[in-house]
Write a protein that holds these residues in place. Structure first.
Motif, PDB file in Angstrom:
ATOM      1  N   TYR A 282     -29.613 -29.407  28.145  1.00  0.00           N
ATOM      2  CA  TYR A 282     -29.939 -29.375  29.581  1.00  0.00           C
ATOM      3  C   TYR A 282     -31.313 -29.977  29.842  1.00  0.00           C
ATOM      4  CZ  TYR A 282     -25.875 -26.399  29.801  1.00  0.00           C
ATOM      5  OH  TYR A 282     -24.602 -25.930  29.698  1.00  0.00           O
ATOM      6  N   ARG A 290     -30.711 -18.461  35.351  1.00  0.00           N
ATOM      7  CA  ARG A 290     -30.109 -19.781  35.522  1.00  0.00           C
ATOM      8  C   ARG A 290     -28.821 -19.910  34.697  1.00  0.00           C
ATOM      9  NH1 ARG A 290     -28.236 -23.198  38.395  1.00  0.00           N
ATOM     10  NH2 ARG A 290     -28.246 -25.376  37.746  1.00  0.00           N
ATOM     11  N   LEU A 294     -25.130 -20.862  36.001  1.00  0.00           N
ATOM     12  CA  LEU A 294     -24.320 -21.947  35.447  1.00  0.00           C
ATOM     13  C   LEU A 294     -22.960 -21.423  34.993  1.00  0.00           C
ATOM     14  CD1 LEU A 294     -27.099 -23.791  33.401  1.00  0.00           C
ATOM     15  CD2 LEU A 294     -25.804 -24.777  35.311  1.00  0.00           C
ATOM     16  N   SER A 297     -20.773 -21.024  37.930  1.00  0.00           N
ATOM     17  CA  SER A 297     -20.311 -22.276  38.515  1.00  0.00           C
ATOM     18  C   SER A 297     -19.355 -23.017  37.570  1.00  0.00           C
ATOM     19  CB  SER A 297     -21.503 -23.158  38.895  1.00  0.00           C
ATOM     20  OG  SER A 297     -22.138 -23.593  37.723  1.00  0.00           O
ATOM     21  N   ASP A 299     -19.802 -23.874  34.183  1.00  0.00           N
ATOM     22  CA  ASP A 299     -20.349 -24.747  33.150  1.00  0.00           C
ATOM     23  C   ASP A 299     -19.707 -24.442  31.782  1.00  0.00           C
ATOM     24  OD1 ASP A 299     -23.181 -26.434  32.607  1.00  0.00           O
ATOM     25  OD2 ASP A 299     -22.393 -25.314  30.877  1.00  0.00           O
TER      26      ASP A 299
END
Ligand SMILES: [Zn+2]
Length: 387
Positions: A282, A290, A294, A297, A299
């Motif tokens: 990343y 964070r 992720l 969402s 990831d």
């Protein structure tokens, strides 16, 4: 799951607002509780119902002064049940001090948290904690003489016999006995324990393990540890270090661990370890918050690493579950809310634990989040003075 737990947290907050109001104002009518709290009539009425059912408040028509308005029956008043004053819970983390003041039944009346660099200076952190306890007592109208005891969470292993922080981990805490120091500042008995044990007590009394008697609480945060409850009581072991799940060996030739062994589970799974695994892929700097975003969402890399971590934890946990046959495993700590970690743990436990052990076992996320330690510290204080 995140949805229902945030609703639960909101409800907890509202419940505390009601009990705090009663602690400061004394017995109040429901109408005045609605006015004082700013909550809706329906919410107040349902929260009061719950608090009555739990034995935290009682309904009384005796308020010792005439009903305003003069005519008609005075409304029933709601009063806090608070036998024998209060207790304090103190959570000293690496970067914060959090303090709660609760009544003798463990209902938290007020709570505050401050950012402090705790590791460098143990004495300053304890001064701050004592000041916050006194402020909390004042905020709920309890005289300092009504404080019966305090429980505290220390961010390092405590030697059970000397009650001192084991050397080498926190430079600013060397030669300090945290419970003794806080006792000197508050003038009441102070009982200290580690974060995993207190998390277990908190989830048992007020969170995801309510009503259970055999519980394993797994904390996945800066380290990896477990708190074990057997027959409704915390199991500390002969020298107070039961539940060191993080130091189960998972690879003979693995990394050297801070405990001196090699290949401990904690060298594979902990928040810093998982962040370090992910970071090279990343551009932005990753934090636990964070990483959880992720994950939500979708990831793929984050999900994979968290679920592999969960599987490694589940593998060790399966053996522990075979030995202890718990009803509930509660997964807490900063990564406890991760669904991928949770699914990984579950799949390994289902695969490696005996079918009869797995069949009765629930694996659930913690409900108390970062409040677990302070709530557990309150529970510890109450348990110790009620013996
Ligand atoms: Zn180790």
């Amino acid at each position: 799951m995140p949805h229902s737990s945030s609703l639960e947290r909101l409800r907890d907050g509202n419940r505390r607002a009601i009990t705090a109001l009663l602690a400061v104002e004394g017995p109040m009518s429901r109408a005045n509780l609605v006015r004082g709290s700013g909550l809706s009539r329906t919410t107040v009425s349902s929260l009061v119902g719950e608090l009555i059912a739990a034995g935290h408040v009682v309904e009384t028509s005796d308020r010792g002064r005439p009903h305003k308005g003069g005519s008609g029956r005075p409304p029933l008043l709601v009063a806090l049940v608070s036998p024998g004053g209060g207790v304090a819970g103190v959570d000293i983390g690496h970067r914060h001090v959090r303090v709660a003041v609760a009544d003798r039944r463990g209902v938290v009346l007020t709570e505050q948290s401050e950012a402090v660099d705790v590791d460098e200076d143990g004495v300053a952190a304890l001064d701050r904690a004592a000041r916050m306890v006194r402020q909390g007592l004042q905020a709920v109208g309890l005289p300092a003489s009504d404080l019966a005891a305090a429980g505290m969470c220390v961010p390092a292993p405590l030697d059970r016999r000397s009650a001192r922080v084991r050397t080498g981990i926190l430079p600013g805490w060397r030669e300090i006995s945290p419970a003794e120091e806080l006792h000197r500042r508050l003038g009441v008995p102070v009982f200290a324990d580690n974060d995993a044990n207190l998390g277990a007590l908190a989830e048992l009394g007020h969170g995801a393990a309510r009503g259970a008697s055999d519980v394993v609480y797994v904390k996945v945060a800066s380290g990896l540890g477990a708190g074990i409850v057997l027959g409704g009581r915390l199991h500390r072991g002969a020298s107070g270090i039961a539940g060191e799940l993080g130091h189960v060996q998972v690879g003979e030739d693995g990394q050297v661990c801070r405990c001196g062994n090699r290949g401990c589970l904690e060298t594979l799974v902990s928040a810093p370890r998982l962040l370090a695994l992910l970071q090279p892929a990343y551009d932005e700097e990753l934090s636990v918050e964070r990483v959880l975003e992720l994950e939500q969402s979708g990831d793929a890399g984050v999900r994979r690493v968290l679920s592999d971590g969960g599987r490694a934890v589940g593998r060790a946990l399966a053996d522990l579950c075979n030995s202890l046959n718990p009803e509930v495993v509660v997964v807490g700590g900063s990564l406890g809310a991760s669904a991928s970690l949770h699914d990984g743990i579950r799949s390994s436990v289902e695969r490696y634990a005996q079918p009869d052990t797995a069949a009765v076992l629930r694996i659930v996320p913690g409900e108390l989040g970062d409040r677990a330690e302070v709530v557990g510290a309150v529970s510890l204080a109450i348990a110790r003075i009620s013996v």
